[in-house]
Design a protein around this motif. Structure first.
Motif, PDB file in Angstrom:
ATOM      1  N   GLY A 239       0.775  -1.241   0.000  1.00  0.00           N
ATOM      2  CA  GLY A 239       0.000   0.000   0.000  1.00  0.00           C
ATOM      3  C   GLY A 239       0.800   1.280   0.000  1.00  0.00           C
ATOM      4  O   GLY A 239       0.261   2.345  -0.341  1.00  0.00           O
ATOM      5  N   TYR A 240       2.095   1.206   0.366  1.00  0.00           N
ATOM      6  CA  TYR A 240       2.867   2.435   0.540  1.00  0.00           C
ATOM      7  C   TYR A 240       4.219   2.409  -0.168  1.00  0.00           C
ATOM      8  O   TYR A 240       4.746   3.448  -0.538  1.00  0.00           O
ATOM      9  N   ALA A 247       4.194  11.929   1.635  1.00  0.00           N
ATOM     10  CA  ALA A 247       2.949  11.477   1.004  1.00  0.00           C
ATOM     11  C   ALA A 247       2.415  10.217   1.685  1.00  0.00           C
ATOM     12  O   ALA A 247       1.201  10.072   1.888  1.00  0.00           O
ATOM     13  N   ASN A 248       3.313   9.302   2.053  1.00  0.00           N
ATOM     14  CA  ASN A 248       2.885   8.095   2.759  1.00  0.00           C
ATOM     15  C   ASN A 248       2.341   8.422   4.145  1.00  0.00           C
ATOM     16  O   ASN A 248       1.386   7.791   4.614  1.00  0.00           O
ATOM     17  N   ALA A 250       0.825  11.204   4.908  1.00  0.00           N
ATOM     18  CA  ALA A 250      -0.501  11.782   4.690  1.00  0.00           C
ATOM     19  C   ALA A 250      -1.536  10.694   4.432  1.00  0.00           C
ATOM     20  O   ALA A 250      -2.704  10.819   4.809  1.00  0.00           O
ATOM     21  N   LYS A 251      -1.125   9.630   3.788  1.00  0.00           N
ATOM     22  CA  LYS A 251      -2.035   8.518   3.503  1.00  0.00           C
ATOM     23  C   LYS A 251      -2.294   7.672   4.744  1.00  0.00           C
ATOM     24  O   LYS A 251      -3.425   7.233   4.985  1.00  0.00           O
ATOM     25  N   TYR A 252      -1.272   7.459   5.532  1.00  0.00           N
ATOM     26  CA  TYR A 252      -1.392   6.594   6.719  1.00  0.00           C
ATOM     27  C   TYR A 252      -2.145   7.315   7.840  1.00  0.00           C
ATOM     28  O   TYR A 252      -2.963   6.711   8.544  1.00  0.00           O
ATOM     29  N   PRO A 254      -4.008  10.840   7.831  1.00  0.00           N
ATOM     30  CA  PRO A 254      -4.446  12.128   7.275  1.00  0.00           C
ATOM     31  C   PRO A 254      -4.750  13.211   8.314  1.00  0.00           C
ATOM     32  O   PRO A 254      -4.437  14.379   8.077  1.00  0.00           O
ATOM     33  N   THR A 257      -0.828  14.604   9.805  1.00  0.00           N
ATOM     34  CA  THR A 257       0.274  14.156   8.955  1.00  0.00           C
ATOM     35  C   THR A 257       1.632  14.627   9.449  1.00  0.00           C
ATOM     36  O   THR A 257       2.586  13.833   9.537  1.00  0.00           O
TER      37      THR A 257
END
Length: 271
Positions: A239-240, A247-248, A250-252, A254, A257
């Motif tokens: 997934g990362y 960016a990772n 922010a995804k993990y 949000p 971050t």
């Protein structure tokens, strides 16, 4: 500014009312003059005998006729003036309502313009902050030493088992260095990433929100640490990717971050 506009609008209405009042007086005067003129004309015609058929036969009849004509004229004048006043009142009310509607529309437009300016400024500020955070993240990532996979599987696992065990000492995850190192080799992932996330999310397994879930990882739970570690490292790879980035982060995470990125990266630098 609102007070000035209100005073100006009030002065405008007063001026319009005064103008309408003057018009009413002129109208009433004209009506009176017309009636008087009509009465005089009737008398003059009568005096010359032009309209003998409508003239009164005696002084008494003349008096009665004059009184009747006067009363009729007075009623007509009253009706006309009263009607004019009603019409004027309706006109003033319509003007006031229109001006009030225009004032409210202007205020709404001003508020909408102000809100749009504030929103645009906030968006620009957020964009600038995001760019600054990414620049800072790039600088911080440059300070993270590389992981050498070229040494081979055995050397890789031996080195990172020791380093991760030292980092996890005294925690619920103590002794799992070999599990983390082997999973990192098998999935091509930075061996420091999953252990560091466990600290950010649960203080290295101290505060798991689900059984053996030390990473705040969805709604998953496992039966033991080995199963959980292998699942998490494989999930990072799928997934990362290889390692932590802004960016990772922010995804993990949000909602937070910046903190998550800095805290996790700081832990990775300690391993």
């Amino acid at each position: 500014m609102a007070d000035i506009r209100y005073k100006q609008r009030k002065s405008s209405i007063v001026a319009k009312v005064a103008a309408v009042g003057c018009a009413s007086i002129v109208l009433a005067g004209c009506i009176g003059f017309g009636i008087a003129s009509a009465g005089g004309s009737a008398q003059e015609v009568d005096a010359f005998g032009i309209d003998a058929m409508s003239a009164p036969a005696s002084d008494a009849d003349s008096t009665t006729f004059a009184q009747s004509a006067s009363d009729s004229s007075a009623r007509e004048a009253t009706v006309l003036v009263s009607t004019a006043k009603r019409d004027i009142s309706k006109g003033i009310q319509a003007i006031e309502e229109q001006e009030e509607a225009e004032r409210r529309a202007a205020e709404e437009a001003a508020r909408a313009e102000e809100a749009a300016r504030v929103a645009a400024a906030e968006a620009a500020k957020a964009e600038q902050q995001a760019k600054a955070a990414q620049d800072s993240a790039a600088s911080a990532l440059a300070s993270l030493p590389d992981v050498d996979f070229s040494v081979g599987k055995e050397a890789f696992i031996a080195e990172w088992t020791q380093r991760i065990d030292a980092y996890l000492a005294g925690s619920p995850l103590a002794g799992q260095g070999v599990t983390f190192a082997t999973a990192a080799w098998d999935n091509g992932v930075d061996p420091r990433w999953s252990p560091a996330i466990s600290n950010t999310e649960s203080s290295k397994g101290v505060k798991c929100f689900l059984p053996y879930n030390a990473w705040g990882w969805g709604d998953r739970s496992w039966s033991n640490w080995e199963e959980a570690i292998n699942a998490h490292v494989a999930g990072l790879a799928q997934g990362y990717g290889y390692s932590i980035t802004y960016a990772n982060a922010a995804k993990y995470c949000p909602p937070n971050t910046d903190h998550w990125f800095n805290a996790t990266l700081g832990q990775m630098q300690m391993i």
